[in-house]
Design a protein around this motif. Structure first.
Motif, mmCIF file in Angstrom:
data_model
loop_
_atom_site.group_PDB
_atom_site.id
_atom_site.type_symbol
_atom_site.label_atom_id
_atom_site.label_comp_id
_atom_site.label_asym_id
_atom_site.label_seq_id
_atom_site.Cartn_x
_atom_site.Cartn_y
_atom_site.Cartn_z
ATOM 1 N N GLN A 28 0.837 -1.205 0.000
ATOM 2 C CA GLN A 28 0.000 0.000 0.000
ATOM 3 C C GLN A 28 0.869 1.252 0.000
ATOM 4 O O GLN A 28 0.545 2.250 -0.657
ATOM 5 C CB GLN A 28 -0.917 -0.026 1.227
ATOM 6 N N TRP A 29 1.988 1.189 0.721
ATOM 7 C CA TRP A 29 2.887 2.350 0.811
ATOM 8 C C TRP A 29 3.456 2.707 -0.554
ATOM 9 O O TRP A 29 3.481 3.861 -0.958
ATOM 10 C CB TRP A 29 4.011 2.019 1.800
ATOM 11 N N SER A 31 2.236 1.994 -3.515
ATOM 12 C CA SER A 31 1.189 2.487 -4.417
ATOM 13 C C SER A 31 0.839 3.939 -4.151
ATOM 14 O O SER A 31 0.419 4.665 -5.056
ATOM 15 C CB SER A 31 -0.059 1.616 -4.283
ATOM 16 N N LYS A 32 1.028 4.380 -2.920
ATOM 17 C CA LYS A 32 0.724 5.772 -2.579
ATOM 18 C C LYS A 32 1.918 6.694 -2.851
ATOM 19 O O LYS A 32 1.772 7.755 -3.465
ATOM 20 C CB LYS A 32 0.334 5.871 -1.102
ATOM 21 N N ASN A 35 3.422 8.098 -6.366
ATOM 22 C CA ASN A 35 2.706 9.176 -7.051
ATOM 23 C C ASN A 35 3.183 10.568 -6.635
ATOM 24 O O ASN A 35 2.634 11.570 -7.093
ATOM 25 C CB ASN A 35 1.206 9.059 -6.778
ATOM 26 N N GLU A 45 -1.595 11.824 5.863
ATOM 27 C CA GLU A 45 -2.977 11.399 5.698
ATOM 28 C C GLU A 45 -3.832 12.248 6.624
ATOM 29 O O GLU A 45 -3.652 12.223 7.848
ATOM 30 C CB GLU A 45 -3.118 9.914 6.035
ATOM 31 N N GLU A 50 -7.477 11.111 3.353
ATOM 32 C CA GLU A 50 -6.879 11.453 2.071
ATOM 33 C C GLU A 50 -5.382 11.715 2.250
ATOM 34 O O GLU A 50 -4.955 12.318 3.239
ATOM 35 C CB GLU A 50 -7.548 12.693 1.481
ATOM 36 N N VAL A 51 -4.593 11.279 1.271
ATOM 37 C CA VAL A 51 -3.144 11.463 1.300
ATOM 38 C C VAL A 51 -2.802 12.754 0.560
ATOM 39 O O VAL A 51 -3.224 12.947 -0.595
ATOM 40 C CB VAL A 51 -2.416 10.262 0.661
#
Length: 530
Positions: A28-29, A31-32, A35, A45, A50-51
Motif C-alpha cells: 500500500q505504501w 502504491s501511494k 505518485n 494522511e 486522504e493522502v
C-alpha cells in the motif's frame, strides 16, 4: 551512499516522524508514495483519510527561515523517487553530487537570531563574514513589524552588552552550528519606554487547530497519537517563547545595571569635584573677607585703591555664584532615588522566571501523550477511538498562563526601560555639571593668582613710598631720634650719679666712726665735777 535513508533520517530528526506514511504496509505504501512529485518531501494522511503531498516541512519544525529553505532544498535532492536522480546530480565545479554542496553551505553559514522585543518575533539573519553592524540594522528595519530605524535600534547580547559597531556582527557568534543556533540578540526600540503585551501566541498547527475546534470528536488512536505529539510540541514551543522573552528581560536589566554603574562612577567624580570646589571657595571667601577688613582699617593712614576694592567686592559676589554651581544636591537626590528604584526592580518577583506553571502543564501534556501511546501499543485496546478533551484543556490553560506571565513580563520590562531612559537623560546633566565645576575651579584659581599679584603690587608701592619720603619728614624723624637718645643718656647718667652718691655716703659713715671721740667723755666728767 543511501540518499533516501539519509534524507529520511534528517526529516525524522527535524519533525519527529518519518516523511512518507510510515504506518502503511509496504504494498500500500508503494502504491501511494510513487505518485509523489519530484520536489515532494513528505506525505500525510488527513483526518478524512486522504493522502496529501507537500514540498515543505510541516509546521512546527523549529527551524529558522534561512535554514529551513536550505534543508528543504537538500531533502528534495535526497528524497527523489528515481534512485538515479537522487543526490541532485554532479556539480561540475566540485565533481560531487549537489547534495554535498548544499550540506557544505548549511554547515558554513552564519546565522544570527534577533528577537524583536517589541513584537516577540524572531528574525534569523544570514551574516556575511565582513558585514557591518549598520548593514544588519538596515536589514532589520525592513523586516521588523514596526520598521525600527537604525538610530533607534539597540541590539543587546544575553550579557546585557551592546554589539560593538567597530566589529562585524559575525565575530560575535560562537563557533559551530550548535553555538550560533542558541545565540540570540535582543532588539529594543530606544524611542519606546512602554512595550505592549501580552502578545498573540504562536499559530496552532492545522491538526491541533482541528482538535481544538472539534474537541468532542472521536478520532482513531493512531491519528490522535500524531496530533497529540504536535500538541506537546506546541505547548513546549509556548514555554520556549516565554523563556526567550525572559532572557530579553534579563538582558535589559543587565544593561540597566551597566548604565547604573557608569552613572555611579560619574556621580563619584561629580561629588569629588563639588567638594574640592566648596573647600577652595570657603578658603578664598575667608581670605577676601580678611583682606577687606584689613583694607578698611588702614585706608586712612595706608594705601588705598578703589579699583582693587571693587575687584575684591566682585570676587566676593562670584564666590556666591560659584557656591550655587558647586551645589549638586538635586542631582545627588535624583541619582539616589533612581538607585532605590533599580534595587526594587531587582527584588521584584517579576524579575525572576515565572515558568513553573508552564513546566507543570508541559509535563501534564507529556504524560497524556504517554498514556495515549501506551493505549496504541496495547494488543487489545479498550477503545479504538477517543476525544481530545484533556489535551485541549491543557492547551487552553497553557495559552491563558502565557498571556498572564507575558503581561507581567512586559509591565516589568517597561519599568526597566523607564529607569534606563532616566539614566540616559541624567548623563548630559551630570557631565554638564562636572564641566561647570571644573570651569569654576579654574576661575577660582585664576582669581587667587590675581589676588596674590595684587598683594605683590601693593608691596612694591609701599617700598617705593618709603624710598621717596620728604626731607622734612626725614628731619623730624632725626630730631625725634636725638631727643630719645638724650633721654636715654640722661637716665644713664642719673643712674651713675645715684650709684656714686650711695658709695660716698657709705665711705663717710665708716670714716666718722673711726675718729677719736674720747674727749667727749673727758669734757662730760669735768662738767660733773664743777
Amino acid at each position: 551512499m543511501d540518499y533516501w535513508s539519509f534524507g529520511t533520517v534528517i526529516f525524522e530528526c527535524i519533525c519527529g516522524f518519518r516523511p512518507f506514511l510510515h504506518h502503511m504496509q509496504p504494498v500500500q505504501w508503494i502504491s501511494k508514495v510513487k505518485n509523489k512529485g519530484p520536489k515532494d518531501i513528505m506525505a500525510i494522511e488527513d483526518m478524512n483519510g486522504e493522502v496529501r503531498f507537500s514540498t515543505q516541512l510541516p509546521y512546527p519544525n523549529n527551524l529558522s527561515k534561512p535554514l529551513l529553505e536550505l534543508v528543504e532544498c537538500l531533502l528534495q535532492m535526497l528524497l527523489l523517487w528515481d534512485p538515479a536522480l537522487r543526490g541532485g546530480g554532479l556539480d561540475p565545479e566540485t565533481n560531487r553530487p549537489h547534495c554535498f554542496t548544499a550540506m557544505h553551505s548549511i554547515l558554513n553559514m552564519k546565522v544570527m537570531h534577533v528577537l524583536d522585543m517589541t513584537s516577540a518575533q524572531l528574525h534569523s539573519m544570514i551574516l556575511g563574514t565582513e558585514e557591518s553592524l549598520h548593514s544588519l540594522q538596515i536589514r532589520l528595519e525592513t523586516q521588523t513589524q514596526a520598521h525600527i530605524p537604525p538610530l533607534s535600534q539597540e541590539l543587546l547580547q544575553e550579557s546585557g552588552m551592546s554589539l560593538d559597531p567597530r566589529w562585524p556582527p559575525a565575530q560575535c557568534l560562537p563557533d559551530g552550528l550548535c553555538g550560533w543556533d542558541s545565540f540570540i540578540v535582543f532588539l529594543f526600540d530606544k524611542s519606546l519606554t512602554k512595550y505592549s503585551g501580552p502578545l498573540t501566541a504562536r499559530r496552532l498547527p492545522d491538526s491541533v487547530n482541528f482538535i481544538v475546534r472539534e474537541t468532542k470528536t472521536q478520532l482513531p488512536l493512531s491519528a490522535l497519537r500524531k496530533v497529540w505529539g504536535e500538541a506537546v510540541s506546541y505547548i513546549r514551543g509556548l514555554k520556549e517563547d516565554y523563556l526567550r522573552l525572559y532572557q530579553g528581560q534579563r538582558a535589559a536589566i543587565l544593561s540597566l545595571l551597566r548604565y547604573n554603574s557608569n552613572l555611579t562612577r560619574y556621580k563619584s567624580v561629580l561629588l569629588s569635584q563639588s567638594q574640592q570646589l566648596r573647600a577652595k571657595l570657603a578658603i578664598f571667601k575667608t581670605s577676601i573677607q580678611h583682606d577687606l577688613e584689613q583694607y578698611t582699617k588702614q585706608t586712612d593712614t595706608g594705601i588705598s585703591s578703589e579699583k582693587m576694592l571693587k575687584t575684591w567686592q566682585e570676587n566676593e559676589k562670584k564666590v556666591d555664584e560659584f557656591m550655587e554651581v558647586a551645589d549638586v544636591s538635586r542631582l545627588d537626590d535624583e541619582i539616589v532615588a533612581l538607585h532605590s528604584e533599580i534595587v526594587e526592580l531587582q527584588r521584584s518577583p517579576f524579575a525572576r522566571r515565572q515558568g513553573d506553571v508552564m513546566e507543570q502543564l508541559e509535563n501534564k501534556a507529556i504524560e497524556l501523550y504517554k498514556q495515549l501511546k501506551a493505549k496504541c501499543k496495547s494488543p487489545d485496546p479498550p477503545h479504538g477511538y477517543s476525544d481530545s478533551s484533556d489535551m485541549v484543556g491543557t492547551i487552553v490553560q497553557m495559552v491563558q498562563n502565557q498571556d498572564r506571565v507575558l503581561k507581567d513580563l512586559y509591565t516589568h520590562l517597561s519599568k526597566i526601560l523607564i529607569c534606563k531612559r532616566r539614566i540616559v537623560d541624567l548623563f548630559p546633566e551630570v557631565e554638564g555639571a562636572i564641566v561647570k565645576i571644573k570651569a569654576s575651579n579654574a576661575e577660582v584659581m585664576q582669581m587667587q593668582l590675581k589676588r596674590q599679584k595684587e598683594f605683590w603690587f601693593l608691596l612694591k608701592i609701599a617700598c617705593a613710598q618709603r624710598d621717596s619720603l620728604s626731607p622734612s619728614f626725614t628731619q623730624q624723624s632725626t630730631d625725634s631720634e636725638t631727643v630719645s637718645q638724650l633721654l636715654d643718656d640722661n637716665q644713664r647718667y642719673m643712674a651713675q650719679l645715684t650709684s656714686l652718691l650711695q658709695d660716698a655716703t657709705q665711705e663717710m659713715e665708716h670714716s666718722v666712726m673711726d675718729q677719736d671721740w674720747s674727749w667727749i667723755q673727758f669734757g662730760a666728767v669735768k662738767v660733773d665735777t664743777q
